[in-house]
Design an enzyme around this catalytic site. Structure first.
Site, PDB file in Angstrom:
ATOM      1  N   GLN A 183     -24.749  -9.830  39.774  1.00  0.00           N
ATOM      2  CA  GLN A 183     -25.859 -10.778  39.815  1.00  0.00           C
ATOM      3  C   GLN A 183     -26.835 -10.430  40.929  1.00  0.00           C
ATOM      4  OE1 GLN A 183     -26.730 -13.529  37.763  1.00  0.00           O
ATOM      5  NE2 GLN A 183     -25.434 -12.133  36.626  1.00  0.00           N
TER       6      GLN A 183
ATOM      7  N   GLU B 217     -29.537 -16.482  41.352  1.00  0.00           N
ATOM      8  CA  GLU B 217     -30.979 -16.344  41.558  1.00  0.00           C
ATOM      9  C   GLU B 217     -31.322 -15.829  42.954  1.00  0.00           C
ATOM     10  OE1 GLU B 217     -33.058 -19.561  39.053  1.00  0.00           O
ATOM     11  OE2 GLU B 217     -31.084 -20.396  39.451  1.00  0.00           O
TER      12      GLU B 217
HETATM   13 MO1  MOS Z   1     -32.725 -20.303  36.115  1.00  0.00          MO
HETATM   14  S1  MOS Z   1     -34.681 -19.709  36.109  1.00  0.00           S
HETATM   15  O1  MOS Z   1     -32.885 -21.801  36.933  1.00  0.00           O
HETATM   16  O2  MOS Z   1     -32.356 -20.279  34.457  1.00  0.00           O
END
Ligand code: MOS
Length: 759
Positions: free
Chosen positions: A658, A725
């Site tokens: 990730q 993220e």
């Molecule tokens: Mo993520 S952009 O919060 O799927």
């Protein structure tokens, strides 16, 4: 690229290979558009060729004449359907063929259904529309855009962060920078195309569509079509890339469902790549003004961050990344303001690390500029401004290992070998530059349910309506169950991606591992309690052991003193062959309605800056080397090192993947990615993967991920911070800083292209 998964360290789980890896690489994983269903008809979309106005007349005669065409769904055919509700997931209120108003280029104006995909596509291209055409506003500088403050327009962004007296501190600051930054429009472009397959059996509707939110979609689609949610099922077991784009349900889903009902056959619509640019969501372009004031000692005294974001005419979609930038460092004073700019565009939506990617890019580029202005090393500058508490609410961080990340990443990168003088490092014809930046991402969790079944043979089945969007959540949910129930991963199966399973929140905001693992843990712990009570009960195999001291290991109930009872014997004593538990997890701070909201597809998020006790974030530090050819200005990134701390790491292999993927994407954001807009027509121009540039293998060399051990008991029962993220926050700023170091050119508008470095 170096392929090894890092060896686990403290509070880090084994690098278990994904339980669906073999299915995926052998083509056996069934993606939603692969589902085989008898008698399926094919749908194709016709979309508007103007961005603003009205459809005055639709000509479908030629389309209907194409052999094999079965039906055309257009205006008037969807009257009974309700308009979609705007949600800040990017779900747009622009309805499925509700009225003839055109809000953006590429808006759906009809769906053709035919016996074959080819016939449907051909017919869709033959649909012509007459329009009452108005001049559209494409973006920030276009005539006719409407600007408004973002705060309070959407539940996701309540207020502009402020602290202290910015104006006074700014006036007094000895060293100041006041600069503007921008990020371009970006589209997710997952490899798996967007698709909907609708199947009716009586009044039961099943939708096969890649989704990050099966429960939310079930409820919303039922609302739009006025069905009982119990009669709607969304199925999405595997997803070929999502990144936020498969979070919001779009207008297409209801249209395809209505088409299938009209013709009495299943309908499948696979959207071509070009049409996805206008019918799905995207990351809108942003602008930033940053004012930063500091003393000669390097302490920041004033931080001002103004942001502007584009959205559609009707929907106040906002990312509002100042929530994170305002809490990043120990600023003496903070003033932020976010504005929305409504243009004639489709409604944007989440795209990997939606607020942080653009906003932290601006902040971290500014941090590097300030370090240069102060004549300080950029790492030392960040060290000086490391906060004890976050500056807006004065709350502590639940944990914050940013400096450890800087220490470990800078060591691995060899930052000490960097000559700070601009343009001073060369290798033959190549100018060498080195830069760094901070990554930050809020740690949140949402209510989640899970069902776990455990048999006397040690077989574990985990069921949870979360979504395997490629992150490895199916695997880590299995790992949590294997660990709590004391069995090997070969005994564990995990079902996800179906609204018929126990509900999970939308797989967005990096909440899935924390939320799902906390729910799975709770279900497993209920099973443990029952097994322990039985094992330690009167006449039972471990009678008198005291069940608090028991554990499950290697398919046995074990005591602290080394006694054990076989699982099969404990089940036998209970006279059952299996135990099944259904658990509902709600994070700390949840409202009394939190669970019913989960079932209603409206999960509450808790964490980030919103909690009372502390703010919760994961952090990282990224270091990049760039090489710029002194003649051609070609830009290369031979290596990138990132160190990240994200609480408990469930699986060092999937975590590394990730973070690595995030950093690679960050390099693409820095150097390649942008959707170009024809300003006259408010139209996306480069609507394919030939012209929409993303990094390929040849662009990416060495990528190193360091997982910094961190333990955080406050975030959630699983101790997990999200990291899906985190990796691509800060990367672009690190690249921009390295480009500056190599060339002396400060590029503030992404992406950085060769032409920016000429002259
Ligand atoms: Mo993520 S952009 O919060 O799927």
């Amino acid at each position: 690229m170096n392929q090894a998964a890092p060896a686990p360290r403290e509070n880090q789980g084994d690098p278990v290979v994904r339980i669906d890896a073999r299915l995926k690489v052998t083509g056996q994983a069934g993606y939603p558009a692969d589902i085989v269903t008898a008698n399926v008809a094919y749908g194709a979309l016709a979309t508007s060729s103007i961005a603003r106005g009205k459809v005055s007349e639709l000509h479908t005669k030629d389309a209907r004449a194409v052999p094999g065409v079965l039906d055309i769904v257009t205006y008037g055919d969807m009257d009974k359907a309700d308009t979609p509700k705007f949600a800040n997931t990017g779900a747009s209120s622009i309805g499925p063929l509700h009225d003839k108003t055109v809000f953006h280029d590429g808006q759906i104006i009809a769906l053709v259904v035919a016996e074959t995909f080819e016939a449907a596509e051909e017919a869709a291209m033959l649909i012509r529309a007459d329009y009452e055409n108005e001049q559209p506003s494409a973006s920030f500088d276009s005539k006719g855009v409407k600007m408004e403050p973002a705060a309070g327009k959407s539940p996701m962004f309540k207020e502009d962060a402020k602290a202290g007296d910015f104006n006074a501190a700014w006036a007094d600051a000895t060293v100041k920078i006041d600069e503007k930054y921008s990020t371009p429009t970006q589209h997710h472009n997952p490899i798996e195309l967007f698709s909907t397959t609708a199947i009716w059996q009586g009044d039961q509707l099943t939708i096969h569509e890649p989704s990050q939110n099966v429960t939310g979609w079930k409820v919303e689609l039922a609302r739009q079509l006025k069905l009982d949610p119990a009669n709607v099922r969304i199925v999405s077991p595997y997803i070929g890339g999502a990144f936020g784009s498969k979070g919001p349900m779009t207008a297409r889903t209801a249209i395809v469902a209505v088409a299938a009902r009209r013709i009495g056959r299943p309908v499948r619509c696979v959207v071509n790549r070009m049409q996805a640019f206008g019918t799905q969501t995207y990351r809108a372009e942003t602008r930033h003004r940053i004012r930063m004031g500091a003393g000669k000692d390097g302490r920041i005294t004033a931080f001002g961050h103004e942001g502007w974001e584009v959205t559609s005419r009707p929907d106040p979609y906002v990312v509002g990344g100042t929530s994170a930038t305002a809490r990043m460092y120990n600023y003496g004073s903070v003033l932020t303001h976010v504005s929305l700019v409504h243009a004639d565009r489709n409604t944007p939506g989440y795209m990997r690390s939606p607020p942080e990617t653009p906003y932290v890019y601006a902040l971290e580029n500014a941090m590097d500029e300030m370090a240069v202005a102060l004549g300080m090393d950029p790492v030392a500058f960040r060290r000086i401004n490391e906060p004890e508490k976050e500056p807006i609410g004065g709350k502590p961080f639940s944990s914050r290992s940013l400096i450890k990340c800087y220490d470990q990443a800078s060591e691995a990168f060899g930052w000490s070998k960097r000559d700070p003088r601009v343009g001073s490092m060369r290798d033959g014809d190549w100018l060498v530059g080195m830069g760094c930046a901070t990554a930050i991402y809020p740690t949140a969790a949402a209510p989640c349910a899970a069902r776990v079944r455990f048999t006397a043979d040690g077989e574990v089945r985990v069921q949870c309506g979360s979504h395997e969007i490629g992150t490895g959540v199916r695997t880590v949910a299995g790992q949590m169950a294997a660990e709590r129930l004391g069995v090997g991963m070969d005994k564990v199966s995990v079902e996800m991606g179906d609204s018929a399973l126990p509900p999970a929140p939308v797989s967005g905001g990096s909440i899935s591992t924390a939320s799902v693992c906390s729910a799975v843990m709770k279900a497993c712990d209920a099973i443990r309690e029952k097994l322990f009570a039985a094992a330690a009960g009167r006449g039972a195999p471990l009678a008198g052991s005291g069940n608090a001291k028991l554990d499950l290991k290697d398919e046995k109930v074990v005591t602290e003193t080394g006694k054990s009872a076989k699982l099969a014997d404990v089940f036998k004593a209970m006279q059952v062959g299996a135990l099944e538990e259904y658990a509902e997890f709600a994070p700390k701070g949840s409202s009394p309605e939190a669970l019913s909201k989960l079932y209603a597809g409206q999960p509450e998020f808790h964490g980030g800056e919103g909690d009372k006790d502390s703010v919760k974030y994961a952090f990282g530090a990224e270091f990049v080397e760039v090489r710029i050819n002194s003649y051609t200005r070609e830009i290369r990134v031979p290596r990138i090192v990132g160190a990240f701390a994200a609480g408990r790491i469930m699986n060092t292999r999937t975590a590394r993947s990730q973070l690595m993927g995030g950093m690679i994407w960050g390099i693409g954001q820095a150097l390649q990615e942008a959707t170009e807009i024809d300003q006259r027509h408010a139209r996306y121009v480069n609507r394919d993967l030939q012209d929409y540039l993303v990094p390929v293998n040849a662009d990416i060399k060495q990528v190193d991920v360091i997982l910094v051990p961190e333990t955080d008991h406050q975030v959630n029962p699983a101790g997990v911070k999200g990291l899906g993220e985190l990796g691509n926050v800060g990367t672009a700023a690190a690249v921009a800083s390295a480009v500056y170091h190599a060339t002396g050119k400060r590029i503030r508008d992404l992406p950085i292209r060769i032409d920016d470095l000429i002259g």
